[in-house]
Design a protein around this motif. Sequence first.
Motif, PDB file in Angstrom:
ATOM      1  N   LEU A   6       0.847  -1.189   0.000  1.00 47.50           N
ATOM      2  CA  LEU A   6       0.000   0.000   0.000  1.00 47.50           C
ATOM      3  C   LEU A   6       0.880   1.235   0.000  1.00 47.50           C
ATOM      4  CD1 LEU A   6      -3.145   0.582   2.208  1.00 47.50           C
ATOM      5  CD2 LEU A   6      -1.277   2.235   2.341  1.00 47.50           C
ATOM      6  N   ARG A  37     -10.525   6.792   5.706  1.00 48.98           N
ATOM      7  CA  ARG A  37     -10.444   5.816   4.614  1.00 48.98           C
ATOM      8  C   ARG A  37      -9.038   5.224   4.513  1.00 48.98           C
ATOM      9  NH1 ARG A  37     -12.360   6.870  -1.695  1.00 48.98           N
ATOM     10  NH2 ARG A  37     -11.454   4.959  -2.575  1.00 48.98           N
ATOM     11  N   ALA A  41      -7.768   1.370   5.280  1.00 49.12           N
ATOM     12  CA  ALA A  41      -7.025   0.616   4.272  1.00 49.12           C
ATOM     13  C   ALA A  41      -5.749   0.017   4.859  1.00 49.12           C
ATOM     14  CB  ALA A  41      -6.691   1.515   3.090  1.00 49.12           C
ATOM     15  N   ARG A 277      -3.357   0.606  -3.509  1.00 47.40           N
ATOM     16  CA  ARG A 277      -3.165  -0.711  -2.885  1.00 47.40           C
ATOM     17  C   ARG A 277      -2.492  -1.637  -3.886  1.00 47.40           C
ATOM     18  NH1 ARG A 277      -8.475  -1.226   1.038  1.00 47.40           N
ATOM     19  NH2 ARG A 277      -9.524   0.465  -0.068  1.00 47.40           N
TER      20      ARG A 277
END
Length: 280
Positions: A6, A37, A41, A277
């Motif tokens: 990521l 967010r 993640a 990602r």
Amino acid sequence: MAELVLAAATPHNPLLWRAMREPYPPDLVAVEANFRRIREAIAEAEVDALIVLGTDHVRQFFADNSPAFIVGKAASYHGTYENEVRTFGMEYAELTGHPELAAQIAGREVLPEAIDFSVSHEWRLDHSFVLPLQYVRPELDLPIVPIHANAILPPLPSAARFAALGHHLRAAVESWDGGARVALLTSGHMATDVGGPRTFNGSPDPAFDAEAVGWMRDGDLDAAIAGCRFDRIMAAGNVTYQYVNIVTALAAMQGRPAELAEATTSRFASSPFFLWRSAS
């Protein structure tokens, strides 16, 4: 082998820390949502270690010795500084380092071919490192490798050098036998002026912001490098060069389009939020 799973970019404006409290002011709701967010993640990716790329604001590294890129090799770090606690209401942070991953990045015996690094075994981190971590990993439980990118004291490394750094970070992680899941967290600005009539009066250059978001949204690394000319960026605002930190993330993620690409408006200058990602 380790994997870069990521990459993300956020603002590091310390004024957010005092202003962004529940109930969130209407103009900061979207800023909080984007931090959340990215926080989610990172949790979903089950990250084991973070590379944190920021720009020291003439706190640890001064005009008498200002290398382009510095890798932190310490076992632990303290952040932030007293005036940032006093002025912005920020909180001190104690962070664990990752000397093994730092050595993998900076070179164990000789410097890597891709880029010349300096290293630091003693480093007090300022808000450009601490604030993003406090928002996207408030537990502060992941070991970090801080990297200072000089985006503040000329002569500055070119955007092509930031891209080279991103390529190197991916290669260094993927050749590491640590077996870890690694994320890259960067921070910076969109068009931003500090001092003078353009300070905290919305974006001083919406056209730059739109173009700069587009490079990340479209995964156009060549355009980002070409567009991040010193004269163009400085015309957008006197601290806008810290946007170039984000070019590192785009390169590290192999020029793939970001799934989140936004210059989020607020009472301050627009805030950068970008997220990639792993394709695997």
